[in-house]
Design an enzyme around this catalytic site. Structure first.
Site, PDB file in Angstrom:
ATOM      1  N   GLU A 155      18.606 -11.173 -50.332  1.00 29.97           N
ATOM      2  CA  GLU A 155      18.665 -11.308 -51.398  1.00 29.97           C
ATOM      3  C   GLU A 155      19.854 -10.865 -52.041  1.00 29.97           C
ATOM      4  O   GLU A 155      20.227  -9.654 -52.021  1.00 29.97           O
ATOM      5  CB  GLU A 155      17.324 -10.434 -52.118  1.00 29.97           C
ATOM      6  CG  GLU A 155      17.171 -10.666 -53.461  1.00 29.97           C
ATOM      7  CD  GLU A 155      15.967 -10.004 -54.243  1.00 29.97           C
ATOM      8  OE1 GLU A 155      15.348 -10.842 -54.789  1.00 29.97           O
ATOM      9  OE2 GLU A 155      16.067  -8.775 -54.211  1.00 29.97           O
ATOM     10  N   ALA A 157      21.267 -11.994 -55.260  1.00 29.71           N
ATOM     11  CA  ALA A 157      21.427 -11.662 -56.484  1.00 29.71           C
ATOM     12  C   ALA A 157      21.060 -10.457 -57.005  1.00 29.71           C
ATOM     13  O   ALA A 157      20.336  -9.663 -56.618  1.00 29.71           O
ATOM     14  CB  ALA A 157      20.480 -12.720 -57.231  1.00 29.71           C
ATOM     15  N   SER A 346      25.327  -3.388 -59.750  1.00 32.22           N
ATOM     16  CA  SER A 346      25.501  -3.911 -58.277  1.00 32.22           C
ATOM     17  C   SER A 346      24.226  -4.052 -57.827  1.00 32.22           C
ATOM     18  O   SER A 346      23.244  -3.584 -58.115  1.00 32.22           O
ATOM     19  CB  SER A 346      26.586  -2.761 -57.499  1.00 32.22           C
ATOM     20  OG  SER A 346      25.622  -1.543 -57.565  1.00 32.22           O
ATOM     21  N   LYS A 347      24.238  -4.510 -56.497  1.00 34.64           N
ATOM     22  CA  LYS A 347      22.896  -4.768 -56.036  1.00 34.64           C
ATOM     23  C   LYS A 347      22.064  -3.685 -55.677  1.00 34.64           C
ATOM     24  O   LYS A 347      20.846  -3.519 -55.704  1.00 34.64           O
ATOM     25  CB  LYS A 347      23.213  -5.759 -54.492  1.00 34.64           C
ATOM     26  CG  LYS A 347      21.970  -6.233 -53.931  1.00 34.64           C
ATOM     27  CD  LYS A 347      20.926  -7.021 -54.767  1.00 34.64           C
ATOM     28  CE  LYS A 347      19.532  -7.540 -54.281  1.00 34.64           C
ATOM     29  NZ  LYS A 347      18.450  -8.060 -55.317  1.00 34.64           N
ATOM     30  N   VAL A 348      22.646  -2.713 -54.909  1.00 32.77           N
ATOM     31  CA  VAL A 348      22.042  -1.603 -54.217  1.00 32.77           C
ATOM     32  C   VAL A 348      22.652  -0.358 -55.248  1.00 32.77           C
ATOM     33  O   VAL A 348      23.795   0.038 -55.152  1.00 32.77           O
ATOM     34  CB  VAL A 348      22.463  -1.457 -52.736  1.00 32.77           C
ATOM     35  CG1 VAL A 348      21.450  -0.012 -52.116  1.00 32.77           C
ATOM     36  CG2 VAL A 348      21.899  -2.531 -52.015  1.00 32.77           C
TER      37      VAL A 348
END
Length: 352
Positions: A155, A157, A346-348
């Site tokens: 994933e 996005a 951010s993503k994480v």
């Protein structure tokens, strides 16, 4: 078009957010097939150890999925569910007594140290621990006794879509097997088709989003199983559209927040067709009779954006959430924003 300097131009191709949301039917198919053995093992452990209560450990979108799981476990297993504050252990140093508990951790990345450390504490203390996680080699998957993979694939996005939807469904086969609920099993098998039908609503979702393009504030209402979807909706509106949005139970809305209607704040209501249907419909009708700017989304008849019914209360929120993601992505585009590049995010996110 003049864009905020913190944002990127609208992508020429469909945003990743939309591309990944469109993968939802295949994700659910993979879950049902590839998680079957783990589901059976977890069901056997639950029957043997018979937890007295459950606690969830999660943050962000995963925590909103846990709200839906709370309603599912309480309404169908009569199992009380509480949300554990991760920092009680990681910041305050409290080692909670979770003997006899079912501890459910939900995380797309499985990398947030606070979630991982709480699962480690719970397992060492004798709890039955389950992780719903997308990254199977993650720290969280190594700490939990049972792992139900989300089966999303990568994933990319920043705004989670398919991983949130997969978090709603991963535990449902366990509930179906524990209760012998054939209707839920049938609904899960039919869910990919219902999600494909939901994807056919994208043009309608885009049209509904158009009327909110100038909104700076939005209140999201729901009852019961859809409340965790409303929480997720409010987060996504902040994240992808820069809208200050808050989620409220339609039952709680009159206890103060209703005051905001005098300022012209618009509403988006999730409309269920389950046991909460009449209560939600009554609340929405009262608000509309008082002049509230309210549109609805969900499986209830007459919804502004009417999602497919799935044949079961526990699966109905999934198309609703998917339809909302279509709405949110197009609302961001209507506002001249790129939903894949929200400022400052951010993503994480790794928290302690």
């Amino acid at each position: 078009m003049n864009l905020d300097p913190l944002t990127s131009a609208i992508p020429k191709a469909a945003p990743l957010m939309l591309q990944e949301a469109r993968e939802a039917p295949d994700v659910v198919r993979r879950q049902l097939t590839e998680n079957a053995a783990t589901v059976s093992a977890l069901v056997a452990a639950l029957r043997e150890r018979r937890p007295l209560y459950a606690v969830t450990v999660a943050r962000g979108s995963s925590d909103h999925a846990c709200t839906v799981l709370k309603y599912a476990l309480e309404t169908h297993l009569a199992l009380p569910v509480a949300s554990l504050g991760p920092s009680v252990h990681t910041l305050y140093g409290a080692n909670l007594d979770l003997r006899g508990a079912l501890v459910i951790a939900v995380s797309q990345s499985g990398a947030s140290p606070d979630v991982v450390e709480n699962v480690r504490m719970a397992r060492e203390g004798g709890a039955l621990t389950v992780a719903l996680v997308n990254v199977e080699g993650s720290d969280l998957s190594r700490e939990a006794e049972f792992v139900l993979p989300l089966r999303c694939g990568e994933e990319r996005a920043v705004a989670a879509t398919k991983s949130y939807l997969a978090s709603l469904t991963a535990l449902l086969p366990v509930i179906a097997e524990l209760t012998g609920d054939a209707a839920l099993t049938d609904a899960l098998e039919a869910l990919p088709a219902a999600l494909e039908a939901t994807l056919g609503l994208e043009e309608s979702a885009q049209s509904l989003a158009e009327r909110y393009r100038f909104a700076e504030n939005l209140l999201v209402l729901a009852r019961g199983l859809h409340f965790g979807v409303a929480q997720e909706a409010a987060l996504k509106l902040k994240e992808t559209c820069g809208i200050h949005a808050e989620a409220y139970s339609a039952a709680e809305f009159s206890h103060g927040p209703k005051r905001l209607l005098a300022e012209g704040v618009p509403l988006l209501g999730f409309a269920p067709s389950d046991a909460a249907a009449d209560a939600a419909a009554s609340a929405y009708a009262e608000l509309q009779s008082g002049g509230a700017d309210l549109r609805t989304l969900g499986p209830a008849a007459g919804s502004t954006l009417h999602t497919p019914g799935t044949g079961h209360a526990l699966t109905d929120p999934v198309p609703s959430a998917l339809a909302f993601y279509l709405f949110a992505a197009h609302l961001a585009l209507h506002k001249g924003l790129n939903p894949d590049q929200p400022p400052l995010l951010s993503k994480v996110t790794r928290t302690r």
